[in-house]
Write an enzyme that holds these catalytic residues in place. Structure first.
Site, PDB file in Angstrom:
ATOM      1  N   CYS A 148       3.284  -1.564 -19.340  1.00  0.00           N
ATOM      2  CA  CYS A 148       2.596  -0.898 -18.227  1.00  0.00           C
ATOM      3  C   CYS A 148       3.133  -1.293 -16.867  1.00  0.00           C
ATOM      4  CB  CYS A 148       1.096  -1.143 -18.307  1.00  0.00           C
ATOM      5  SG  CYS A 148       0.655  -2.896 -18.225  1.00  0.00           S
ATOM      6  N   HIS A 198       0.837  -1.207   0.000  1.00  0.00           N
ATOM      7  CA  HIS A 198       0.000   0.000   0.000  1.00  0.00           C
ATOM      8  C   HIS A 198       0.865   1.247   0.000  1.00  0.00           C
ATOM      9  CE1 HIS A 198      -3.939  -1.521   0.510  1.00  0.00           C
ATOM     10  NE2 HIS A 198      -3.649  -2.196   1.592  1.00  0.00           N
ATOM     11  N   ASP A 202       4.957  -8.549 -13.393  1.00  0.00           N
ATOM     12  CA  ASP A 202       4.786  -9.998 -13.293  1.00  0.00           C
ATOM     13  C   ASP A 202       5.763 -10.746 -14.192  1.00  0.00           C
ATOM     14  OD1 ASP A 202       2.852 -10.757 -11.353  1.00  0.00           O
ATOM     15  OD2 ASP A 202       1.353  -9.688 -12.528  1.00  0.00           O
ATOM     16  N   GLU A 255       2.639 -11.274 -19.474  1.00  0.00           N
ATOM     17  CA  GLU A 255       3.184 -11.344 -18.112  1.00  0.00           C
ATOM     18  C   GLU A 255       3.795 -12.699 -17.809  1.00  0.00           C
ATOM     19  OE1 GLU A 255       0.675  -8.777 -15.364  1.00  0.00           O
ATOM     20  OE2 GLU A 255      -0.848 -10.028 -16.265  1.00  0.00           O
TER      21      GLU A 255
HETATM   22  C1  PEP Z   1       2.361  -5.910 -14.264  1.00  0.00           C
HETATM   23  O1  PEP Z   1       2.309  -7.080 -13.869  1.00  0.00           O
HETATM   24  O2  PEP Z   1       3.372  -5.393 -14.780  1.00  0.00           O
HETATM   25  C2  PEP Z   1       1.193  -5.029 -14.147  1.00  0.00           C
HETATM   26  C3  PEP Z   1       1.217  -3.808 -14.636  1.00  0.00           C
HETATM   27  O3  PEP Z   1       0.104  -5.489 -13.479  1.00  0.00           O
HETATM   28  P1  PEP Z   1      -0.002  -5.576 -11.883  1.00  0.00           P
HETATM   29  O4  PEP Z   1       1.110  -4.737 -11.313  1.00  0.00           O
HETATM   30  O5  PEP Z   1      -1.362  -5.057 -11.558  1.00  0.00           O
HETATM   31  O6  PEP Z   1       0.157  -7.032 -11.628  1.00  0.00           O
HETATM   32 MG    MG Z   2       0.465  -8.076 -13.423  1.00  0.00          MG
END
Ligand code: PEP
Ligand code: MG
Length: 591
Positions: free
Chosen positions: A511, A194, A464, A440
């Site tokens: 992302c 968090h 991930d 991922e």
């Molecule tokens: C990621 O896995 O890079 C991603 C953007 O998704 P999250 O961080 O929500 O797993």
């Molecule tokens: Mg992810």
């Protein structure tokens, strides 16, 4: 004067901050007044009732404030906390301890907290864990009204504060706005905690995983947080303090200046146009994306809608929530990711058995497939949100997390097709949307060529992807040296995936957190990536960085980095390059 000390943690949010420590207590118990006299029992009970009233008033005010600023769904948590407070089973325990065991209300709260914490540590049940976290939140808030020492201490602290805590609770996160928070230090680790997410989304320097820090620091100690190096200095000498204060001023000034570029397009020195999008979890983030100048939303994590909802949001509720998000987002452009639950994020109403390896188990798209009705409802709500009531359409895209095989991607396409047909047959307004996969899982990276045939776009979820490639949990500080986006193996995979997408002429974006890290950005740009999605707070920095780049230079950087054989070397090389290209942005870089 407490001793001077340097402590190392994990760098989670860049920048430098100097300020006075405020150790966020869970419950403060004054040992002098732990036990009370028989004659004091009724006064103590009255004190407790008064604290309950004040807490209820706080929760009501918070509910109203958060509903106004973020949304009613996000505020629902405070209503739930009020229910806990009013629950006779909860308050009776405290009253009994005061009445029968002659404990002070603080001591009674502390005992209850210890009991809950012990259960929390033992249980693997996600639902129970979540309820216990809520109970803990209520206890901590109540105790804030019972401890005059705590309040006086905060009042004595001047200027910006550095919060030192085990972990920052969701309620504390939302109330932080009342005092200026310059930095955050937590004992708990992990870049997705968090505290880390909050710090990044607000651009507050932060260091996590500093074990035992609450025993070393006391309120009022002078702290330096170097969120870039992941360092914390306790009571530094005056030279160090003034050097860091200067850096802090530069950091704040630079942040303010950079935000002024929010209306400018993101363009490289040699004229390449880049798309900088925002990762959002809620309405507040969507609004932040507008103020920091993002061109749209590249990742809306819909699970937060479900995690903050007491029961399953139905199609109409989801539709309303997506409409609000689209409305608030830059240019009404939003890439919506379907539910990504499981792993460390679970919700009670989906039923979740204990698993030995939750990150490798029944999470994300795998869980959605097991609940086809529920999954189809989400898809329908997104297709409906893509069309406005006046018949115009929004730039909405639908993206599926944790895709591993071609069969899975075909299956989701079939589901989207069916949902669209059903809506049309029922005369319900909707619009077709591009369908993408989140890359991922290493298996999907290896099979990218065949997957590209069935998707409209790809978004690389590097958080991930890195943990799975390196077999190193992204939330475990003990293996954080392995979970590194700039390790040669990861660099090679990213490079190959981006090249494959470009050859197939498929839109590709990234992302994960590395998109907002200046040194990693140099490399990704050199790989030919032109679309990035990141925490809204990082957009101005990266936009400035882009303006210093040229294709020729970054292609060379990429070529050179591919020849380096260790993570340390890749890191050092990119840090040097960043130093040459944009030394002013080094403060925003994580080491
Ligand atoms: C990621 O896995 O890079 C991603 C953007 O998704 P999250 O961080 O929500 O797993
Ligand atoms: Mg992810």
């Amino acid at each position: 004067m407490a001793s001077r000390m340097l402590r190392k943690g994990i760098a989670v949010s860049p920048g430098v901050a100097v300020g006075q420590a405020y150790c966020v207590p869970e419950v403060f118990v004054d040992p002098e007044s732990e036990a009370i006299e028989h004659s004091e029992v009724f006064d103590e009970l009255a004190r407790y009732e008064q604290a309950c009233e004040k807490t209820a008033a706080d929760l009501k005010a918070l509910f109203q404030k958060v509903s106004r600023q973020v949304g009613e769904k996000e505020a629902a948590i405070f209503r739930a906390h009020k229910q806990i407070l009013r629950d006779p089973a909860f308050s009776d325990k405290i009253r009994q301890s005061i009445l029968r065991q002659r404990m002070s209300s603080q001591a009674a709260l502390k005992r209850l907290l210890d009991e809950y914490s012990a259960i929390f540590k033992r249980t693997q049940d996600a639902y129970l864990k979540e309820r216990l976290a809520d109970l803990r939140d209520v206890i901590v808030r109540l105790s804030g009204h019972l401890s005059p020492i705590l309040k006086t201490d905060v009042a004595h602290l001047e200027g910006p504060l550095i919060l030192v805590a085990e972990e920052i609770l969701p309620s504390q996160v939302i109330t932080l706005g009342e005092r200026e928070v310059a930095g955050i230090v937590t004992q708990a680790g992990g870049s997705t905690s968090h505290a880390a997410i909050l710090a990044r989304s607000r651009g507050i320097p932060a260091v996590s995983g500093v074990r035992g820090i609450l025993q070393q620091v006391k309120n009022g100690d002078l702290l330096v947080v170097d969120g870039r190096e992941g360092h914390l200095m306790i009571n530094p000498n005056s030279e160090v303090e003034s050097a860091y204060r200067k850096l802090q001023r530069e950091f704040v000034h630079l942040k303010d200046t950079l935000v002024e570029n929010c209306d400018q397009p993101a363009r490289s020195a040699d004229g390449e146009t880049i798309e900088l999008l925002a990762n959002i979890n809620n309405l507040g983030d969507a609004r932040a994306a507008v103020t920091t100048g993002a061109a749209g939303v590249g990742l809306f994590r819909t699970e937060y809608l479900f995690l903050t909802h007491r029961d399953v949001p139905d199609e109409e509720e989801q539709l309303e929530a997506y409409r609000q998000i689209i409305e608030a987002s830059p240019h009404r452009r939003v890439t919506i990711r379907t539910l990504d639950l499981g792993g460390d994020k679970t919700i009670p109403y989906l039923g979740h058995d204990r698993e030995a390896n939750p990150f490798m188990g029944w999470r994300s798209i795998r869980l959605s497939f097991e609940h086809p009705e529920f999954f189809a409802t989400q898809i329908r709500a997104v297709l409906r949100a893509a069309r406005n009531t006046d018949g115009t359409t929004n730039e909405v895209r639908l993206m599926f997390p944790m895709i591993t095989t071609l069969e899975e991607m075909r299956r989701v396409r079939g589901m989207v097709r069916r949902a669209y047909r059903q809506l049309q047959d029922g005369g319900i307004p909707c619009a077709p949307v591009p369908i993408g996969l989140m890359l991922e899982v290493p298996a999907a990276a290896v099979a990218i060529e065949s997957l590209l045939e069935v998707v409209d776009f790809v978004s690389i979820g590097s958080n991930d992807l890195v943990q799975y490639l390196m077999a190193a949990d992204r939330d475990n500080p003990k293996v954080s040296h392995l979970c590194q986006p700039l390790s040669p193996a990861v660099v090679r995979v990213l490079s190959d995936v981006i090249a494959a997408c470009r050859r197939a002429d498929k839109a590709v974006s990234l992302c994960g957190e590395m998109a907002g890290q200046p040194r990693a950005f140099l490399l990704l740009f050199g790989m030919g990536l032109r679309s990035f999605s990141m925490s809204p707070a990082f957009v101005p920095t990266i936009k400035d960085l882009v303006s210093h780049l040229s294709v020729a230079r970054t292609v060379e950087i990429h070529r050179h980095a591919l020849r380096l054989k260790t993570t340390g070397r890749v890191n050092r090389y990119l840090a040097e390059q960043l130093h040459e290209i944009a030394p002013n942005l080094e403060l925003f870089d994580l080491t």
